[in-house]
Motif scaffolding. Structure first.
Motif, short mmCIF file in Angstrom:
data_model
loop_
_atom_site.label_atom_id
_atom_site.label_comp_id
_atom_site.label_asym_id
_atom_site.label_seq_id
_atom_site.Cartn_x
_atom_site.Cartn_y
_atom_site.Cartn_z
N GLU A 1 -30.57 -52.65 -65.14
CA GLU A 1 -31.71 -52.29 -65.97
C GLU A 1 -32.73 -51.68 -65.01
O GLU A 1 -33.03 -52.25 -63.97
CB GLU A 1 -32.28 -53.54 -66.64
CG GLU A 1 -33.50 -53.25 -67.48
CD GLU A 1 -34.38 -54.48 -67.63
OE1 GLU A 1 -34.32 -55.12 -68.68
OE2 GLU A 1 -35.11 -54.79 -66.66
N SER B 1 -36.51 -50.37 -64.39
CA SER B 1 -37.90 -50.23 -64.84
C SER B 1 -38.67 -49.41 -63.83
O SER B 1 -38.35 -49.40 -62.64
CB SER B 1 -38.56 -51.59 -65.07
OG SER B 1 -38.66 -52.29 -63.86
N VAL C 1 -39.25 -50.14 -68.92
CA VAL C 1 -37.80 -49.95 -68.79
C VAL C 1 -37.45 -48.55 -69.27
O VAL C 1 -37.73 -48.20 -70.41
CB VAL C 1 -37.03 -51.01 -69.60
CG1 VAL C 1 -35.52 -50.74 -69.55
CG2 VAL C 1 -37.34 -52.40 -69.07
#
Ligand code: HEM
Ligand code: SF4
Lengths: 564, 110
Positions: A206, A208, A222
């Protein structure tokens, strides 16, 4: 039975040649400066390229500790440097680095040489470059880990070191990476935050972007929920190269990526990143994946050996001090029988994050003896021994006790994070260290620490927020009012990914003499409000909000209407 | 200080080799002792002395480079010959950090 864990990577030939050459150049630059062939204006950017600042009373050298990982030889060398060229101690920082506060200019090349001798350096620890990559101090050992993030951190380190496109960025750039569900690297508060994720059995990240502290604290956005792991490096490069072109070079307060993201909008920024990513993805040709595999191999595996528990249970039963220490400073390891030990550098009344050369040598020896030669520096300014068998805990504890390093206060009110503040830092507006020292002593004397439970205090000496005050359950920001120190209090900051919060301002500031009683009062308000012993400060705060705290505080410490 | 009043001020800088805090003397030379610093009470004069400090940044004499970085003016309060600093920051800069006694000076300020 034996279990494998990732072990320290050793630097490549490229690194050592590059570092040698850099130090040679810097030695010449220092000579030219001392002889007057370079002005201060010309010399400043050169010294900053090598992590050297001129601070209030002296030079300060910031040494990179890549992703906070050290071996005992390296820590011993840091102790040697502290003795030989500094005043016998070093300061570990929230960015997992170490700072030496007192070196002389002429000695810096010597120091850099002796760092190079153990594969260390001070390159890219300042200036508008990609700074030291930070990571989880429990990496490779944490129970909740999906995958060890350190090989990825090392790949990022290799790629960003001396990266030609990224030596003159609009501003500094900080990347943090974690492989665990519980985010111990504050990824949401970095220019890029990377979290390893598992989706349908596939490993990825993920991503960000645009988090940060400083004068404009922002929680990262994100921009990719799931990035397949093989795309990791080209994607990171795309983010930085988009910002490198768009970042506001006209105004240093608007130059960080968080402002670019805000001005452009995250959707637009994301679209530009994806476009750039499409362009450059193929140019990597899988070379990064190959390098990653090599790194994983070079993170030579250690075998953790299964052992009996020995006299652990008895010691634990008999010894209250040991029991407290185990409760607060020892964390479960992913391999049964093993533990993660946090050595607190927050002895009550001492300077947070400081370790004497003797303590460094001692901890280095303990790491060698009990933790497979590995050490970590945490962003809480403590030292972590990541692989200690439970049977060794009592011996380890006894030795730490002798060295004055057995404070059983990890995560408690005296485990205070504090930047150097006005005592050392040229940018500071107030001191942070004396507050941390006074608060530590105050709560030790009140004998309330264990009763209060988890409570994180973080102190910065100016709005740059190096002490993470926005993220403290209680944060303290040092300011200057009419030539005097003044302190603002923020409440409710937190840094886990699911519930990241920036602390809320309590109200008008307090003087140096008021601030410790104010914090004590805040704690008493909490103790009176909490539902039971298990409810933490943060939980109470979230339940009741800021008003009950501010109301009582300003009743007891009324502000004059103006100038408060 | 009211706007029509000026001083007293001294010129301060950091030593290039050690980073140590130093002050300009009347000679002109540099000292680490505030009591030896040249105290200025006049605006025009302060500009001249600051310039003197700046010139010293890049002064070669007998091949010896003047080891001075970033001179600037520091405001003082002088009461019956007792010197103190107007800003806390400057006092701390002179006395040294408050968390250790590094042999610089006794820490006596509040
Ligand atoms: C003593 C010399 C130091 C100087 C001159 C300095 C300077 C700065 C500045 C100017 C910023 C703000 C950047 C921005 O908002 O764009 C900053 C942020 C930060 N610094 Fe420092 N710092 C120093 C020491 C430290 C220390 C000792 C630590 C760790 C204890 C640290 C950790 C950080 C962190 C975590 C941030 C905020 C993260 C970010 O948004 O960049 N710094 N520093
Ligand atoms: S927060 Fe301010 S005072 Fe503290 S280290 Fe950073 S720049 Fe210096």
């Amino acid at each position: 039975m034996e279990s494998e864990i990732g072990k320290l990577y050793s630097y490549s030939g490229f690194d050592s040649e590059f570092i040698k050459e850099r130090t040679r150049q810097f030695r010449e630059q220092v000579n030219r400066r001392i002889k007057g062939f370079l002005t201060e204006e010309e010399f400043t950017p050169l010294r900053l390229l090598n992590g050297l600042y001129l601070q209030t009373h002296s030079y300060m050298l910031r040494v990179a500790i890549p992703y906070g990982v050290l071996n005992s030889e390296q820590l011993t060398q840091l102790a040697f440097i502290a003795d030989q060229w500094d005043k016998g101690y070093g300061h570990f920082t929230t960015r997992q680095n170490i700072q030496f506060n007192w070196p002389n200019l002429v000695d810096i090349p010597e120091i850099l040489d002796s760092l190079a001798g153990v594969g260390m350096h001070a390159v890219q620890t300042s200036g508008n470059t990609i700074r030291n990559i930070t990571s989880d101090p429990f990496a490779g050992a944490a129970v909740d880990e999906i995958e060890n993030p350190l090989p990825y951190a090392e790949l990022l380190r290799q790629w960003s070191t001396d990266h030609q496109e990224f030596q003159f960025l609009p501003r500094k750039f900080k990347i943090a990476i974690t492989g665990s569900l519980n985010d111990r690297a504050a990824t949401r508060f970095h220019d890029i935050g990377l979290r390893i994720m598992l989706k349908n059995g596939q490993l990825g990240f993920e991503v960000s972007v645009g988090g940060g502290l400083g004068r404009t604290p922002v929680i990262g956005t994100v921009i990719r929920e799931f990035l397949p792991k093989e795309d990791f490096l080209p994607y990171v490069e795309s983010v930085i190269s988009v910002w490198n072109l768009l970042g506001r070079r006209d105004n240093k307060y608007k130059a960080r990526i968080k402002i670019t993201l805000r001005e452009l909008g995250s959707k637009e920024f994301q679209a530009l990143v994806e476009k750039r990513f499409d362009e450059i993805r193929n140019t990597f040709n899988g070379a990064d994946s190959k390098t990653l595999e090599d790194i994983k191999l070079q993170f030579s595996s250690v075998q953790l050996i299964e052992m009996p528990l020995g006299n652990y249970q008895n010691r634990h039963k008999e010894n209250q001090g040991f029991r407290n220490w185990v409760k607060n400073n020892v964390t479960e390891h992913k391999i049964t029988g093993y533990t993660i030990v946090t050595v607190s550098l927050k002895t009550h009344g001492n300077t947070p994050g400081d370790a004497t050369s003797e303590q460094m040598r001692m901890v280095a020896n303990l790491a060698k003896q009990y933790s497979y030669d590995e050490l970590r520096i945490s962003k809480e300014q403590n030292i972590v021994l990541p692989h200690v068998h439970r049977s060794a805990l009592f011996d380890l504890y006894s030795m730490l006790l002798k060295a004055g390093l057995a404070s059983a206060n990890v995560g408690l009110i005296s485990d205070i994070v504090a930047c150097p503040g006005l005592d050392y830092c040229k940018l500071a507006t107030a001191r942070s260290i004396p507050l941390a020292k006074e608060l530590g002593v105050r709560f030790r004397d009140l004998d309330l620490e264990q009763k209060i439970g988890i409570l994180k205090i973080k102190i910065s000496g100016c709005i740059n927020a190096c002490g993470h005050h926005h993220l403290g359950h209680i944060g303290i920001l040092g300011l200057e009012r009419a030539g005097k120190e003044s302190y603002q209090v923020v409440l409710g900051g937190e840094e886990s990914t699911e519930t990241s919060n920036i602390g809320k301002n309590l109200g008008p500031g307090f003087s140096k003499t008021e601030i410790v009683p104010v914090i004590e009062k805040l704690v008493n308000i909490y103790l009176a409000l909490r539902l039971d012993d298990a409810e933490t400060f943060l939980e109470t705060y979230k339940r009741v909000g800021i008003t009950p705290f501010s109301k009582e505080i300003y009743q007891e410490f009324p502000r004059r209407k103006k100038n408060a | 200080m009211k706007s029509d009043e000026f001083g007293p001020v001294v010129v301060s800088a950091n030593d290039l080799l050690t980073g140590n805090v130093i002050f300009l003397t009347e000679k002109p030379d540099w000292t680490t002792n505030i009591h030896e610093a040249y105290v200025i009470n006049d605006k025009a004069e302060s500009c001249r002395w600051l310039l003197e400090g700046e010139v010293q940044q890049s002064l070669f004499s007998d091949n010896l480079f003047s080891h001075v970085v970033d001179p600037y003016l520091v405001e003082l309060k002088i009461d019956k010959e007792v010197i103190s600093f107007c800003a806390f920051k400057e006092a701390l800069r002179y006395y040294g950090p408050s968390n250790y006694f590094h042999g610089k000076r006794d820490w006596e300020i509040v």
